[in-house]
Each structure stands twice: as C-alpha cells, then as structure tokens.
Design a protein around this motif. Structure first.
Motif, short mmCIF file in Angstrom:
data_model
loop_
_atom_site.label_atom_id
_atom_site.label_comp_id
_atom_site.label_asym_id
_atom_site.label_seq_id
_atom_site.Cartn_x
_atom_site.Cartn_y
_atom_site.Cartn_z
N SER A 28 87.18 22.61 10.80
CA SER A 28 86.99 21.98 9.32
C SER A 28 88.69 22.44 9.24
O SER A 28 88.99 20.43 8.95
CB SER A 28 86.99 22.60 8.58
OG SER A 28 85.45 22.92 8.09
N THR A 29 89.37 22.29 9.00
CA THR A 29 90.83 22.66 9.33
C THR A 29 91.33 22.00 10.58
O THR A 29 92.15 20.44 10.17
CB THR A 29 91.47 23.85 9.99
OG1 THR A 29 91.57 24.76 8.47
CG2 THR A 29 93.45 24.09 9.51
N ALA A 30 90.87 21.93 11.29
CA ALA A 30 91.56 20.74 12.91
C ALA A 30 91.16 19.11 11.99
O ALA A 30 92.09 18.76 12.00
CB ALA A 30 90.54 21.12 13.66
N LEU A 31 90.18 19.11 11.57
CA LEU A 31 89.54 17.81 10.92
C LEU A 31 90.31 17.23 10.26
O LEU A 31 90.36 16.03 10.26
CB LEU A 31 88.07 18.00 10.92
CG LEU A 31 86.49 18.50 11.61
CD1 LEU A 31 85.83 18.45 10.82
CD2 LEU A 31 86.95 17.02 13.14
N VAL A 32 90.57 18.25 9.08
CA VAL A 32 91.02 17.93 8.19
C VAL A 32 92.87 16.89 8.44
O VAL A 32 93.11 15.79 8.57
CB VAL A 32 91.70 18.66 7.24
CG1 VAL A 32 93.08 18.43 6.21
CG2 VAL A 32 90.48 18.98 6.05
N VAL A 33 93.74 18.15 9.08
CA VAL A 33 94.08 17.54 9.88
C VAL A 33 94.59 16.46 10.92
O VAL A 33 95.78 16.14 11.23
CB VAL A 33 95.01 18.63 11.00
CG1 VAL A 33 97.11 18.36 11.07
CG2 VAL A 33 95.17 19.88 9.59
#
Length: 195
Positions: A28-33
């Motif tokens: 999820s962090t990767a998708l936000v960034v």
C-alpha cells in the motif's frame, strides 16, 4: 540539484510515515508513493515537446517552484492525518519534476560550447544524483531530529512532527531553487542600438 532534493529526498521518510505512522502495508505504501512518478511521467509525456520550446528559465524555474509548492501542500500532515493528505502534494511535486526533467539535459548542453556539451550533460546528471543523495541525507536527518523531539505523544504524532519539518525544508529549497532559476537563467536583454 535543488529541485531533485526537494522533489525526491523526502520519499524514504514518507515511506516510514506511511508504514509506521499511518499503518499501511509495504504494498500500500508503494502504491501511494507511485502517485508521484505517475504524475511525473504523465506531465513529461503530454507536455515534453512543448516544454522544449519554452525558455529554460521558465521551465526549470517553474518546475522547481511547483516542486516547492507540492511540499507546501504536504505541510498539512498532522497527527490525525491519513495517507490521503499526501496525495495533492505528491501530484504537484510529480508535475513539477515532469516539467524540469525533460528540459534539464538540453538546457545544460545548450548553455555550453558544442565541444563541451557532453561535460554539461554529465554535470546536469551529476547534479541530479547529488541532489537525491543530499536530499535523503539532509531530509532524513531533519526527520530524525524533529520526530524524536516532538514533545507529542505516540509514534503517529512524532512522525507527523518530523514530516512537517521535512516538508518545510524541502519547500524552502524547492521554492528557492525555482526563484534562482527564474532569475539566473533568464536570457540577457539584447543591447539597444543608438538611433
């Protein structure tokens, strides 16, 4: 160098906040960034040919100002913020980077004599790498300093305090770089001929 520092130097600490402060998974962090590079590539793809026709001081200065403005938007992070508070700032920093990146190598090469164009291109790429390395080091240090001395309670509040300091420093560097580019890269006025 300043635009790269301001645009991308905070990504490691943003990732820390998203996982440890906001509780997102690594995916999820990767998708936000990923919002930032998507805005970057969309801007470069849509406006790349137009950007090369504009004066370098406007594209490089305007793009760096946009990166600074994106960091100003991310100052909205607070102890009770969710990951969605980052989205507007990530989009604007991505757009700013998408304005600068396609133009920077050609602007550097055109500013040097033809025999030195390779050196100028290498210097522009070196400035990018230096900006990223310094950005991670400087903004990481700012984050550590302010997240450990926040005086607040809880990890989320401490991380938000650290991020606020990071975004303030990155905004100042991005805006300052944009103003410098607008002023220093402006072509000189042609001398007027006496009548």
């Amino acid at each position: 160098m300043g635009y790269y520092l301001a645009g991308f130097g905070a990504l490691p600490v943003i990732s820390l906040w998203l996982q440890d402060g906001a509780g997102l998974s690594a995916l999820s962090t990767a998708l936000v960034v990923t919002v930032q590079p998507v805005a970057f590539f969309a801007t470069s793809a849509v406006d790349g040919s137009v950007l090369h026709r504009l004066p370098a001081h406007r594209t490089l200065g305007g793009g760096a100002l946009a990166v600074g403005a994106g960091n100003v938007l991310m100052l909205a992070i607070g102890a009770d913020s969710s990951w969605t508070a980052l989205i507007p700032g990530l989009v604007v920093t991505g757009v700013g980077a998408g304005i600068v990146s396609p133009v920077l190598p050609s602007a550097a090469m055109s500013a040097a004599p033809a025999s030195q164009s390779g050196v100028a291109s290498a210097a522009a790429n070196c400035a990018r790498q230096l900006g990223l390395a310094l950005g991670i080091a400087v903004l990481g240090s700012v984050f550590h300093r302010f997240s450990t001395t926040s005086g607040g309670t809880g990890l989320h509040a401490a991380y938000a305090h650290g991020l606020t300091a990071v975004f303030a420093v990155a905004a100042a560097i991005g805006l300052g770089s944009g103003i410098l580019a607008l002023r220093l890269l402006k072509p000189p006025r042609p001398a007027t001929q006496p009548a």
